[in-house]
Design a protein around this motif. Structure first.
Motif: not given
Length: 402
Positions: A307, A309-310, A368, A383, A385, A394, A396-398
């Protein structure tokens, strides 16, 4: 420290690196609930000195020593190697300097050694570090050197946090970078969690093929799904591999493509001629796909990867300090120095045990949530994708939590 206690690294608006540890039976320096005092974290722009200007890492130095802490750590980087290897080594050095300024200066004495990108030199430096009382070795980045270290015996060998790509890991020698095996397994697990049961693996032939197959099969078994068949391919054998797949298994739920160093496009083109992906059959890619421009043939494929963004808080700090952008190599190096400093603070300079490093709760860093296994491999919660209109969207987030 009491069983079940979790310790966390301090968070500031500038950086976020949390450690979730269950330190059963370990002794801490008092009732520690935070690894670091927030007041000890450097404010943006303090302590770390830019090593390079005009968008690049600064010149290499054979040996550098940072910090004054009691935990001695050696970091092995290809600082003077030619080309991309040297550039990445210098980026990792700058990341280490930032992590030391933010977290580690009072906890670690970090010695950075130049491997010159040579596996033999890296191995020699690793042996030297291991036999001179360091608590942790971070690196090397050279695959052959990491594999050599894994063959060394000795119960007193300190843990090694290897930064080599495609290193499978070994007991006490932990693989840090996200491997294609883990990305493939996490992507397959993402579909298995949604109900897919039968999978096929098309994997680029080579020394990593067996590791990819093992990780995918193990990951699927958690969800009651199966890897029906694995078909290796090489060079221009993509179409032949797809034909072989069709003769071995009927209507799988998903096809996983682990393309290694090469582009997945030839395999995807062969699959497309068979109507795959489609309503009944999905395609799972890996992080290695993203080393190539996103091809229209990628459309619809699922990929589990890091991810971005992390990395944001560290990336912003890094750019401000060094005047060039951070990448995943920066994130890996920063995380390992920060992790080492966090453990030294929470448990002390002798706290680098298997119990701590292999804690099932794992650690959260700028790449992450991740954890190390007893066999030296790593697992990351990533995540999930899907490629839609040439971009990662995206799903699922994980793909998993632990």
């Amino acid at each position: 420290m009491e069983a079940g206690r979790k310790v966390y690294c301090a968070r500031t608006s500038a950086i976020a690196f949390a450690l979730a540890l269950t330190l059963s039976g370990c002794q801490s320096k008092g009732n520690v609930t935070e690894v670091l005092d927030p007041a000890a974290i450097a404010a943006p722009g303090e302590q770390a000195t830019p090593a390079g200007q005009n968008g690049g890492a600064g010149p290499a130095q054979a040996t550098q020593s940072l910090g004054t802490g009691s935990a001695k750590v050696t970091m092995l980087l290809p600082l003077s190697a030619p080309g991309t290897a040297g550039e990445n080594g210098r980026k990792m050095r700058d990341a280490a300097k930032l992590a030391m300024a933010d977290i580690g200066n009072g906890l670690l004495t970090l010695t950075i050694e130049d491997t010159k990108g040579d596996s033999t030199q890296a191995g020699k430096l690793a042996v030297q570090a291991i036999t001179t009382g360091v608590k942790v070795v971070i690196g090397p980045t050279e695959l052959q050197a990491a594999q050599h270290i894994a063959t060394l015996s000795g119960s007193k060998r300190p843990p090694v946090l290897a930064l080599a790509d495609n290193f499978a890991g070994s007991a006490g020698v932990y693989a840090v970078p996200l491997s294609e095996a883990d990305s493939a397994a996490a992507g397959a697990a993402g579909l298995a969690a949604k109900g897919s049961k039968k999978f096929v693996l098309l994997v680029a032939g080579g020394q990593n093929a067996a590791a990819v197959e093992k990780r995918v099969a193990n990951g699927l078994s958690i969800y009651g799904a199966t890897l029906a068949v694995t078909v290796p391919y090489s060079g221009d054998g993509a179409a032949k591999a797809v034909d072989e797949m069709g003769s071995l298994v009927d209507t799988p739920d998903a096809v996983i493509i682990a393309s290694g160093d090469g582009s997945p496009s030839p395999v995807l083109a062969a699959l497309k001629s068979k109507g795959i992906p489609g309503k009944a059959i999905s395609v799972v890619g890996t992080n290695r796909w993203l080393e190539h421009p996103i091809d229209p043939l990628f459309e619809g494929a699922y990929i589990a990867t890091l991810d971005s963004s992390e990395t944001g808080p560290i990336a912003d700090r890094f750019r401000t300090t060094y005047n060039y952008p951070a990448d995943v190599n920066v994130a890996y190096a920063y995380d390992m120095v920060a992790l080492t400093a966090g453990i030294a603070s929470a448990v002390g300079p002798d706290g680098f045990s298997k119990q701590v490093l292999e804690n099932p709760n794992g650690f959260r860093g700028s790449t992450g949530l991740f954890r190390f296994r007893a066999d030296g491999s790593s697992q990351r919660s990533m995540p999930f994708y899907q490629v839609q209109k040439g971009a990662l969207k995206l799903v699922a987030k994980s793909t998993s939590g632990f």
